[in-house]
Design a protein around this motif. Structure first.
Motif, mmCIF file in Angstrom:
data_model
loop_
_atom_site.group_PDB
_atom_site.id
_atom_site.type_symbol
_atom_site.label_atom_id
_atom_site.label_comp_id
_atom_site.label_asym_id
_atom_site.label_seq_id
_atom_site.Cartn_x
_atom_site.Cartn_y
_atom_site.Cartn_z
ATOM 1 N N SER A 75 0.833 -1.195 0.000
ATOM 2 C CA SER A 75 0.000 0.000 0.000
ATOM 3 C C SER A 75 0.866 1.243 0.000
ATOM 4 O O SER A 75 1.999 1.241 0.507
ATOM 5 C CB SER A 75 -0.931 0.013 1.223
ATOM 6 O OG SER A 75 -1.826 -1.076 1.195
ATOM 7 N N THR A 76 0.329 2.305 -0.588
ATOM 8 C CA THR A 76 0.977 3.615 -0.583
ATOM 9 C C THR A 76 0.001 4.555 0.131
ATOM 10 O O THR A 76 -0.566 4.187 1.152
ATOM 11 C CB THR A 76 1.249 4.067 -2.026
ATOM 12 O OG1 THR A 76 0.011 4.148 -2.743
ATOM 13 C CG2 THR A 76 2.155 3.068 -2.745
ATOM 14 N N ARG A 77 -0.207 5.740 -0.383
ATOM 15 C CA ARG A 77 -1.330 6.549 0.087
ATOM 16 C C ARG A 77 -2.651 5.909 -0.342
ATOM 17 O O ARG A 77 -3.700 6.221 0.199
ATOM 18 C CB ARG A 77 -1.230 7.977 -0.442
ATOM 19 C CG ARG A 77 -0.177 8.834 0.263
ATOM 20 C CD ARG A 77 -0.178 10.249 -0.295
ATOM 21 N NE ARG A 77 0.770 11.107 0.393
ATOM 22 C CZ ARG A 77 0.467 11.883 1.431
ATOM 23 N NH1 ARG A 77 -0.763 11.893 1.905
ATOM 24 N NH2 ARG A 77 1.381 12.638 1.993
ATOM 25 N N LEU A 78 -2.559 5.051 -1.346
ATOM 26 C CA LEU A 78 -3.696 4.253 -1.789
ATOM 27 C C LEU A 78 -3.555 2.848 -1.213
ATOM 28 O O LEU A 78 -2.459 2.292 -1.186
ATOM 29 C CB LEU A 78 -3.739 4.186 -3.317
ATOM 30 C CG LEU A 78 -3.867 5.514 -4.063
ATOM 31 C CD1 LEU A 78 -3.652 5.307 -5.549
ATOM 32 C CD2 LEU A 78 -5.241 6.130 -3.804
ATOM 33 N N ALA A 79 -4.647 2.264 -0.795
ATOM 34 C CA ALA A 79 -4.598 0.937 -0.204
ATOM 35 C C ALA A 79 -4.458 -0.143 -1.274
ATOM 36 O O ALA A 79 -5.092 -0.081 -2.319
ATOM 37 C CB ALA A 79 -5.864 0.690 0.620
ATOM 38 N N ARG A 80 -3.587 -1.093 -1.028
ATOM 39 C CA ARG A 80 -3.459 -2.304 -1.829
ATOM 40 C C ARG A 80 -3.231 -2.016 -3.314
ATOM 41 O O ARG A 80 -4.008 -2.421 -4.175
ATOM 42 C CB ARG A 80 -4.694 -3.185 -1.623
ATOM 43 C CG ARG A 80 -4.849 -3.613 -0.164
ATOM 44 C CD ARG A 80 -5.919 -4.655 0.033
ATOM 45 N NE ARG A 80 -5.872 -5.186 1.399
ATOM 46 C CZ ARG A 80 -6.560 -6.237 1.831
ATOM 47 N NH1 ARG A 80 -7.360 -6.876 0.984
ATOM 48 N NH2 ARG A 80 -6.449 -6.642 3.082
ATOM 49 N N VAL A 81 -2.139 -1.345 -3.599
ATOM 50 C CA VAL A 81 -1.774 -1.037 -4.986
ATOM 51 C C VAL A 81 -1.196 -2.266 -5.678
ATOM 52 O O VAL A 81 -1.444 -2.493 -6.872
ATOM 53 C CB VAL A 81 -0.768 0.132 -5.017
ATOM 54 C CG1 VAL A 81 -0.199 0.328 -6.418
ATOM 55 C CG2 VAL A 81 -1.445 1.411 -4.530
ATOM 56 N N ASN A 82 -0.406 -3.062 -4.960
ATOM 57 C CA ASN A 82 0.175 -4.296 -5.509
ATOM 58 C C ASN A 82 -0.325 -5.493 -4.722
ATOM 59 O O ASN A 82 -0.566 -5.397 -3.513
ATOM 60 C CB ASN A 82 1.707 -4.284 -5.425
ATOM 61 C CG ASN A 82 2.342 -3.118 -6.133
ATOM 62 O OD1 ASN A 82 2.419 -2.035 -5.573
ATOM 63 N ND2 ASN A 82 2.809 -3.346 -7.353
ATOM 64 N N ILE A 83 -0.426 -6.614 -5.412
ATOM 65 C CA ILE A 83 -0.789 -7.870 -4.763
ATOM 66 C C ILE A 83 0.192 -8.962 -5.163
ATOM 67 O O ILE A 83 0.606 -9.042 -6.327
ATOM 68 C CB ILE A 83 -2.233 -8.310 -5.113
ATOM 69 C CG1 ILE A 83 -2.610 -9.590 -4.353
ATOM 70 C CG2 ILE A 83 -2.409 -8.474 -6.613
ATOM 71 C CD1 ILE A 83 -4.062 -10.001 -4.527
ATOM 72 N N THR A 84 0.606 -9.754 -4.202
ATOM 73 C CA THR A 84 1.389 -10.964 -4.465
ATOM 74 C C THR A 84 0.533 -12.136 -4.006
ATOM 75 O O THR A 84 0.196 -12.238 -2.817
ATOM 76 C CB THR A 84 2.723 -10.926 -3.712
ATOM 77 O OG1 THR A 84 3.505 -9.830 -4.202
ATOM 78 C CG2 THR A 84 3.502 -12.224 -3.920
ATOM 79 N N THR A 85 0.155 -12.977 -4.965
ATOM 80 C CA THR A 85 -0.769 -14.066 -4.679
ATOM 81 C C THR A 85 -0.345 -15.305 -5.450
ATOM 82 O O THR A 85 0.341 -15.214 -6.477
ATOM 83 C CB THR A 85 -2.213 -13.660 -5.064
ATOM 84 O OG1 THR A 85 -3.125 -14.672 -4.651
ATOM 85 C CG2 THR A 85 -2.356 -13.438 -6.562
ATOM 86 N N GLU A 86 -0.723 -16.447 -4.967
ATOM 87 C CA GLU A 86 -0.340 -17.702 -5.599
ATOM 88 C C GLU A 86 -0.886 -17.790 -7.032
ATOM 89 O O GLU A 86 -2.028 -17.415 -7.306
ATOM 90 C CB GLU A 86 -0.864 -18.888 -4.778
ATOM 91 C CG GLU A 86 -0.165 -19.050 -3.437
ATOM 92 C CD GLU A 86 -0.693 -20.235 -2.637
ATOM 93 O OE1 GLU A 86 -1.611 -20.920 -3.154
ATOM 94 O OE2 GLU A 86 -0.196 -20.487 -1.521
ATOM 95 N N GLY A 87 -0.034 -18.293 -7.940
ATOM 96 C CA GLY A 87 -0.428 -18.472 -9.334
ATOM 97 C C GLY A 87 -0.176 -17.271 -10.212
ATOM 98 O O GLY A 87 -0.399 -17.344 -11.427
#
Length: 360
Positions: A99-111
């Motif tokens: 997260s930055t000033r914005l919540a959850r900008v990047n995601i690391t997830t299986e697959g």
């Protein structure tokens, strides 16, 4: 623990004029440190990092070169191209978000590859009250605007000029469950090209490099396109915002947060994401070496005069200052979790260099 498989070859042919190098690799990293998946019953204690993550990289590197001479002209051509596919095999815990000033900008997830861009998918602008009440999802079901939970409380007039958000889970409402992957910071290909030639003491050389297929997250838009911080707006935001007199505007109503909506001002969404592919000529050098027969009288081995331009040009469709974005959080902290986020750092300067190289 890292396991690596690599196969390749080196080739030289045509009296050493042609060279080639090829490598194919598979790299698997196991037991990576990731945060444990704790229950909410654990309270606010910091989650410990435990060795339960697996990740795989597959890639190809190819280099080709040719050097030759035609009459008095000698030349060299060397190029390389690389591609890789990254995939998170196992996390053993919940998804990892940046997260930055914005919540959850990047995601690391299986697959998926590490650090994918994450947020709401924008499907346009509500241009009229009838569009607000007739917007549907993939199942043909009417979709309420962002964060509206009761159709009886919906005032369509309040939503004209605001973003339409895709109903990803097709439940007729827009909420956090409709966040999805909206971009990929990893390139399809990267590479470079070295070209050089010489003739009668004159030499000319250049280096170009490129990146193709990677997305960038234009985080600078948070400051200059939307009203969360009440900052100065960009010219693009001013000229391309929706209004009754500009019905084809791609940005929401040009107003404060209350007018453009928190879905624009305070949520990660696909309007931040843009293709970051580019081709850049990094250097262009022209030189002249004085013939040795003229130097013998002054006891010099060689004298070369040259001029060089750096950052000669960049070909890109990216709107930011520089498509070659450094991967950090704006405070110098760089990880793969925040890859491809553009905070609007200064672009690369163009330099003009003149030099004299003397060898005794």
């Amino acid at each position: 623990t890292t396991k690596m498989f690599n196969v390749g070859f080196d080739l030289t042919a045509f009296s050493n004029r042609f060279t080639a190098t090829f490598d194919y690799y598979v790299k698997k990293t196991s037991d990576m440190l990731v945060a444990a998946n704790w229950s909410a019953l654990a309270g606010d204690a910091t989650k410990p990092n435990i060795n339960i993550g697996d990740m795989q990289n597959k890639g190809v590197d190819l280099s080709l070169g040719w050097r030759d001479k035609i009459g008095k002209v000698s030349f060299n051509i060397n190029g390389n191209v690389s591609t890789y596919k990254n995939k998170v095999i196992k996390l053993g815990s919940s998804d990892i978000f940046n997260s930055t000033r914005l919540a959850r900008v990047n995601i690391t997830t299986e697959g998926q590859p590490i650090g994918m861009f994450y947020g709401f998918k924008v499907e346009g602008i509500y241009k009229s009250e009838s569009e607000v009440t007739s917007f549907t999802n993939d199942n043909g079901q009417t979709v309420l605007p962002y964060a509206v939970t009761d159709a009886a409380k919906l005032n369509p007039k309040d939503w004209v000029g605001r973003y339409k958000i895709k109903d990803v889970n097709n439940d007729g409402k827009i909420n956090t469950a409709d966040r999805t992957i909206i971009g990929n910071p990893h390139p399809d290909f990267t590479g470079g090209l070295n070209l050089s030639a010489s003739w009668n003491g004159f030499d000319l050389g250049t280096y170009l490099y490129f990146s193709v297929g990677n997305d960038l997250f234009r985080h600078y838009m948070y400051y200059t396109y939307y009203g969360a911080l009440q900052s100065n707006y960009s010219k693009d935001r001013r000229d391309n915002s929706w209004s009754p007199s500009n019905p084809n505007g791609k940005y929401p109503l040009w107003a404060t947060t209350s007018g453009e909506g928190t879905e624009a001002a305070n949520e990660s969404n696909s309007m931040y994401v843009q293709d970051g592919s580019y081709l850049r000529m990094q250097t262009l050098t022209f030189g002249y070496t004085i013939p040795k027969k003229l130097l013998s009288k002054i006891k010099f081995e060689s004298i070369r005069l040259y001029g060089q331009i750096s950052n000669v040009f960049t070909i890109t469709g990216y709107d930011g200052l520089d498509p070659e974005v450094r991967s950090d959080d704006g405070y110098g902290n760089s990880t793969d979790y925040n890859k491809g986020i553009d905070y609007g750092a200064y672009g690369m300067p163009r330099q003009f260099i003149f030099g004299l190289h003397v060898q005794f």
